[in-house]
Enzyme design. Structure first.
Site: not given
Ligand code: SUG
Length: 445
Positions: A20, A109, A173, A248, A369
């Site tokens: 996603l 986040n 974020e 991020h 994260c």
């Molecule tokens: O927002 N992955 C999250 C990962 C967040 C990581 N957070 C930090 N770097 N602080 C995002 O991209 C993937 C979901 C999916 O593909 O099913 C997702 O939302």
């Protein structure tokens, strides 16, 4: 006395690989694979256990209810929850996959938090992130705010701001683009806000990926949190880093105490950024420690692949610092070499712990994260009366709970299964008792 408490997100029962997140290479690459929710939640609990065993304080934030039926209702689906899920799945598995994401597990986040030492009214300020850039994440905001208000309830100590407007491109974020540099957690800090773009600039045609965090969001948070402008820095993340998959800033830098550990290509204007930080630090008697990782030693690609910078950098009771790294660093020779050299060099980092977080990593979420840092003094912490806090016994209870309720394996098609919805609700209902949170979920009311 102030302490940093890491509030980890508990991985939810629908943990899956929906593909996603454009710009998040792991999410894009692992789309459609089978996931292992039970292993995922247990990996997260093991990390909490390891940090507790290191003498650190630990908190937890519960998973969000997924599939998120209230949003499907908002989108015009009607009938029983089961009927809604079935007709939504029939019409658009992609829509259901968005509303089944367990992405709230990445609590870096969830919000931006400014400790009372930094704000002019002496209270801890929270702004739940609007996560406006991605639909599946934007759904998190309301429940995140509810949970934070439940745990950090006393208005004498805690101020909760509404999330920023969702319209336009004011993407926020949360703490993934926010750092704090201070002599110790007790002391007023220089707060560092890293943004990727302005809300009002046109997306560039030559960019590979869109930046998520808007400058205007960072500025709004600094204003609302009553931060001292002389101790607040806004710096732009480099376009090169975003295009390499650093969606991020916490994928290319991390702060702790007076230290900034960063990749040479993390910032758009590295010299100016460091000079700005150095002079802000000087104004408040902080001796900054800049630990730069040169691109010749670790390329941006290796930084993104290994998540070297998405480690948790923590201060131990002894005053030394420790890195909590994903095992993926062990598999990336340049990153592993850098850590080995770092431990031998003259700097406050004296130990490294490697954690298997592969389930989360396959969606682009490393150790940093999975946690929201909250610095509290002892009075503020006492006001929580234990709610949201975790000890080793609680880790045991959470493990038993997860083993009882979570599926070992989940295929993408199972997200449309009403039985999974029921199982998740049974699990979350029991969890609210274990964590003493009260009836916080919509399905409980
Ligand atoms: O927002 N992955 C999250 C990962 C967040 C990581 N957070 C930090 N770097 N602080 C995002 O991209 C993937 C979901 C999916 O593909 O099913 C997702 O939302």
């Amino acid at each position: 006395m102030h302490n940093e408490i890491n509030f980890d997100g508990l991985v939810g029962p629908t943990h899956n690989y929906g593909g996603l997140s454009a710009g998040n290479l792991a999410s894009m690459q692992n789309v459609g694979g089978f996931s292992n929710p039970r292993a995922a939640v247990l990996q997260g609990i093991s990390k909490m256990r390891a940090l507790l065993e290191m003498g650190l304080k630990q908190g937890v934030l519960p998973p969000h209810e997924r599939v998120h039926i209230p949003t499907l209702r908002q989108l015009g689906f009607t009938g029983t929850d089961k009927a809604i899920l079935e007709s939504a799945w029939k019409q658009s598995p992609t829509l259901v996959t968005n509303l089944a994401s367990a992405s709230a597990m990445w609590t870096a986040n969830a919000a931006t938090v400014s400790p009372s030492a930094d704000s002019s009214d002496g209270r801890v300020h929270f702004t739940a992130a609007n996560l406006a850039s991605l639909f599946h994440r934007s759904v998190e905001t309301e429940f995140t705010a509810r949970v934070l208000q439940t745990i950090f309830a006393d208005p004498e100590h805690f101020e909760h701001h509404s999330s920023l407007p969702l319209g336009g491109r004011i993407g926020d974020e949360g703490a993934a683009n926010h750092g704090r540099m201070s002599a110790s957690h007790n002391q007023p800090a220089v707060e560092l806000f890293i943004y990727g773009r302005s809300a009002f600039e046109r997306p560039s045609n030559s960019a590979r990926f869109e930046a998520r965090q808007a400058l205007e969001a960072s500025q709004a948070i600094a204003r609302r949190h009553l931060l001292d402008p002389k101790r607040t820095i806004f710096a732009r993340q480099s376009r090169t880093a975003i295009d390499a998959g650093a969606f991020h800033n916490d994928v290319v830098s991390v702060t702790n105490g007076p230290m900034l550990l960063y990749h040479e290509q993390a910032f758009e204007e590295p010299e100016k950024t460091l000079a700005d930080i150095a002079s802000a630090c000087q104004r408040c008697d902080i001796e900054p420690v800049f630990l730069k990782v040169p691109k010749e030693q670790v390329s941006l690609d290796d930084a993104v692949k290994s998540y070297l910078f998405n480690s948790q950098l923590v201060s131990l009771e002894s005053g030394e610092m420790s890195l909590i790294l994903p095992v993926d660093v062990l598999e990336t020779p340049s990153a592993k070499r850098w850590v080995d050299d770092c431990l031998k060099a003259d700097n406050p980092i004296t130990s490294a712990h490697y954690m298997d977080l592969r389930q989360s990593m396959r969606n682009g979420g490393g150790p940093a994260c999975l946690r929201l840092r909250v610095v509290l003094n002892s009075t503020e912490e006492a006001s929580l009366a234990g709610v949201g806090l975790v000890d080793l016994a609680m880790c045991g209870s959470l493990e038993a709970w997860a083993k009882k309720h979570y599926r070992e394996e989940l295929s993408p098609e199972e997200l449309g299964d009403p039985a999974l919805l029921d199982e998740g609700r049974t699990a979350l209902d029991e969890l609210t008792t274990i964590l003493n949170l009260g009836s916080i979920y919509d399905f409980q009311n």
